[in-house]
Design an enzyme around this catalytic site. Structure first.
Site, PDB file in Angstrom:
ATOM      1  N   ARG A 315      68.914   3.915   0.282  1.00 51.11           N
ATOM      2  CA  ARG A 315      70.113   3.104   0.546  1.00 51.11           C
ATOM      3  C   ARG A 315      71.138   3.976   1.275  1.00 51.11           C
ATOM      4  NH1 ARG A 315      69.776  -1.264  -3.327  1.00 51.11           N
ATOM      5  NH2 ARG A 315      67.557  -1.809  -3.204  1.00 51.11           N
ATOM      6  N   GLU A 317      74.237   3.443   1.815  1.00 49.82           N
ATOM      7  CA  GLU A 317      75.608   3.114   1.442  1.00 49.82           C
ATOM      8  C   GLU A 317      76.430   4.379   1.202  1.00 49.82           C
ATOM      9  OE1 GLU A 317      74.758   0.944  -2.050  1.00 49.82           O
ATOM     10  OE2 GLU A 317      74.498  -0.978  -1.045  1.00 49.82           O
ATOM     11  N   ARG A 323      77.137   5.917 -10.331  1.00 52.15           N
ATOM     12  CA  ARG A 323      75.852   5.233 -10.550  1.00 52.15           C
ATOM     13  C   ARG A 323      75.051   4.928  -9.281  1.00 52.15           C
ATOM     14  NH1 ARG A 323      77.008  -1.049 -12.266  1.00 52.15           N
ATOM     15  NH2 ARG A 323      78.244  -1.663 -10.472  1.00 52.15           N
ATOM     16  N   HIS A 324      75.515   5.430  -8.128  1.00 52.81           N
ATOM     17  CA  HIS A 324      74.804   5.163  -6.880  1.00 52.81           C
ATOM     18  C   HIS A 324      74.228   6.440  -6.278  1.00 52.81           C
ATOM     19  CE1 HIS A 324      77.248   1.415  -6.992  1.00 52.81           C
ATOM     20  NE2 HIS A 324      76.164   0.911  -6.439  1.00 52.81           N
ATOM     21  N   GLU A 466      74.846  -2.945 -14.709  1.00 47.26           N
ATOM     22  CA  GLU A 466      73.641  -3.624 -14.216  1.00 47.26           C
ATOM     23  C   GLU A 466      72.538  -2.617 -13.909  1.00 47.26           C
ATOM     24  OE1 GLU A 466      71.102  -4.244 -10.936  1.00 47.26           O
ATOM     25  OE2 GLU A 466      73.167  -3.920 -10.259  1.00 47.26           O
ATOM     26  N   SER A 469      67.840  -6.311 -10.947  1.00 50.05           N
ATOM     27  CA  SER A 469      68.053  -7.567 -10.237  1.00 50.05           C
ATOM     28  C   SER A 469      66.690  -8.217 -10.048  1.00 50.05           C
ATOM     29  CB  SER A 469      68.710  -7.332  -8.878  1.00 50.05           C
ATOM     30  OG  SER A 469      70.072  -7.014  -9.029  1.00 50.05           O
ATOM     31  N   ARG A 517      68.744   5.126 -13.283  1.00 52.32           N
ATOM     32  CA  ARG A 517      69.806   4.366 -13.944  1.00 52.32           C
ATOM     33  C   ARG A 517      69.391   3.954 -15.358  1.00 52.32           C
ATOM     34  NH1 ARG A 517      73.144  -0.225 -10.683  1.00 52.32           N
ATOM     35  NH2 ARG A 517      73.355   1.533  -9.252  1.00 52.32           N
TER      36      ARG A 517
END
Length: 543
Positions: A315, A317, A323-324, A466, A469, A517
């Site tokens: 990712r 981002e 948490r990323h 979370e 998903s 996670r």
């Protein structure tokens, strides 16, 4: 004595800066003192070959010393029996053992006694050298005390059981050393493992007592990860992580799933959006896969029925959060659906309850090691996992005074608040929230049959965050094209994916979860970098 500032002319901000500078100077002085001690130890180690007490040759010289490189180059198979430090116990009393480990601490008591705490994979044992005729010489004791911390040593000795508990080691036995050999010498350490292993409560307690201990911050840990990984907590974290992956695989195999491996070089984005790592692939534009989503669905269309994958996910981002990560390990599942997307949620329910039970039962030592440095309460979960609709979650938040867009997504604060409300009302920190608004889900998500503004999708939460998903997927090609175009995805870049559904595709669904996670939240750790062996975030590409 007044508690006010000694200099009344200093502002609160200036005083804070002065105190901060003072603390920094103290820490720098402490580190410099530590460095000098290490250099002195290294100098002593370098002079080991010159050890001579009273200029008399030592008849026990063959029982200690550094092993020559040639003897470490797979020179011979001797058949020697080694004992793991973690296996040393009272049952081995008076028996001879051969161990290998790192010299965690070295301490001399006069010229005739030395203590070494030797560590192997988180387990430690106290080894004792006491001068005795024909067994241990003064030269041998001197050699042992010259071993630098974190050096690898081989020790042969007799197991003894002391009459009092041993506080400085995990194993409640001692090894009376008869032979000690240096296998690999550690140079000056940029950080000490014992500093890296210290809990915040220990540091705070020392400060209250007027003592300043070294605090190793997150970036320093990651810069010297090779040393940081040696702490008992990190040994526990990554062994727990191994078990999470193993349980995931074994449970799904028992449920008829097939393990697959999908490409990480793809022509178009797998999730939509711009957060992709773009690259050139033999003259063609390409990117790193954001998930195995498209290919695991193709596998379902290829009649595998139920599939899973454990592999890297990328990712791009710029998320500077706790948490990323830009790269993590994805645990992905896809399966045919007979009637309802609840079938996918049933798998999630059974899988994670099984996982939590297994970790609590089989990883007790590892969880205890983690808890000593990072104290946490065991995860609260139900035998049958709680399920709430998104609308029910929004209503709970509204009743608590938190306004949420019923057709939008939950932000981090709302997720945490809902987790708190769920814990108070239902007594669980693990639950499923389903039937999310369609607008906040990926293009391949199936809309709800009774309200196209909602979808057959779900998220799963641990401790208010979370972790999963999932959803039923759109398996009708024409509808899939419309959904992709509506989400701004160039249909041409995913044409092979959409074409897979043109030859007959069963209704199906699945989910994805980040391995790091899961471990972070199960152990209530405050940063995902603690559960990534070598984290990759927007600013870190090494080690």
């Amino acid at each position: 004595m007044s508690s006010e500032s000694e200099n009344p002319n200093l502002s609160v901000e200036d005083e804070g800066k002065a105190q901060s500078k003072k603390a920094a100077k103290k820490e720098a002085a402490k580190l410099e003192k530590q460095r000098r001690r290490q250099e002195a130890a290294a100098a002593a180690s370098a002079s080991v070959g010159e050890i001579s007490i009273g200029d008399a040759p030592d008849p026990l010289a063959s029982n200690y010393g550094d092993v020559a490189l040639i003897d470490l180059q797979s020179k011979a198979v001797t058949g020697l029996k080694w004992t793991d430090i973690g296996a040393l116990n009272e049952d081995l009393k008076d028996q001879k053992v051969l161990i290998r480990g790192r010299a965690q601490t070295v301490r001399a008591v006069g010229k005739n006694i030395a203590f070494l705490v030797v560590r192997q994979m988180g387990f430690t044992v106290q080894c004792v050298l006491t001068v005795a005729p024909d067994l241990v010489s003064r030269q041998m004791v001197k050699y042992a005390t010259s071993v630098s911390r974190e050096s690898h040593v081989d020790i042969e000795g007799i197991v003894s059981v002391p009459g009092i508990p041993i506080k400085g080691a995990t194993q409640q036995v001692e090894v009376q050393v008869r032979k000690i050999y240096g296998i690999s010498k550690a140079e000056n350490l940029p950080i000490n493992v014992e500093d890296a292993a210290r809990s915040e409560s220990e540091i705070e307690k020392a400060l209250q007592a007027g003592e300043q201990l070294v605090r190793v911050n997150q970036d320093t840990r990651l810069n010297y990860r090779v040393l940081d990984l040696r702490t008992p907590a990190n040994q526990g974290i990554f062994r727990v992580q191994c078990q999470v992956e193993n349980i995931f695989r074994q449970f799904l195999l028992s449920e008829g799933f097939v393990g697959i491996h999908t490409p990480k070089l793809i022509a178009g984005s797998s999730e939509g959006g711009s957060a992709v790592f773009k690259l050139e692939y033999k003259g063609q534009p390409a990117c790193l896969a954001q998930s195995p989503q498209l290919h695991k669905q193709i596998a379902i269309c290829g009649d595998f029925g139920r599939v899973f994958e454990i592999g890297p996910v990328f990712r791009a981002e710029d998320s500077f959060t706790h948490r990323h990560l830009c790269e993590f390990t994805g645990l992905d599942v896809e399966m045919e659906i007979k009637e309802h997307y609840f079938e996918v949620m049933d798998i999630v329910d059974c899988l994670f309850v099984t996982m939590f039970d297994s970790l609590n039962e089989n990883c007790k030592k590892e969880l205890e090691a983690i808890g000593r440095q990072y104290p946490f309460e065991p995860l609260k979960y139900l035998r049958k996992t709680l399920r709430l609709t998104f609308q029910e979650g929004v209503q709970m938040l509204k009743e608590a005074g938190v306004e949420v867009d019923p057709y939008g997504d939950l932000n981090t604060e709302a997720e945490r608040k809902l987790g708190q409300l769920v814990l108070e009302k239902y007594g669980t920190e693990f639950y499923i929230l389903h039937r999310y608004p369609l607008a906040v889900r990926p293009f391949y998500t199936m809309p709800s049959y009774d309200d196209p503004l909602y979808s057959n999708s779900f998220d799963v939460f641990i401790r208010g965050e979370e972790i999963i998903s999932g959803a039923q997927r759109v398996h009708v090609p024409d509808f899939l094209e419309k959904r992709a175009a509506a989400c701004g995805i160039d249909v041409k870049t995913i044409s092979s994916y959409i074409d897979s559904f043109r030859y007959g595709a069963p209704p199906h669904g699945g989910f994805g979860v980040g391995l790091e996670r899961v471990v972070m939240l199960f152990c209530a750790l405050n940063n995902i970098r603690k559960t990534s062996l070598f984290p990759r975030d927007p600013t870190r590409l090494a080690p």
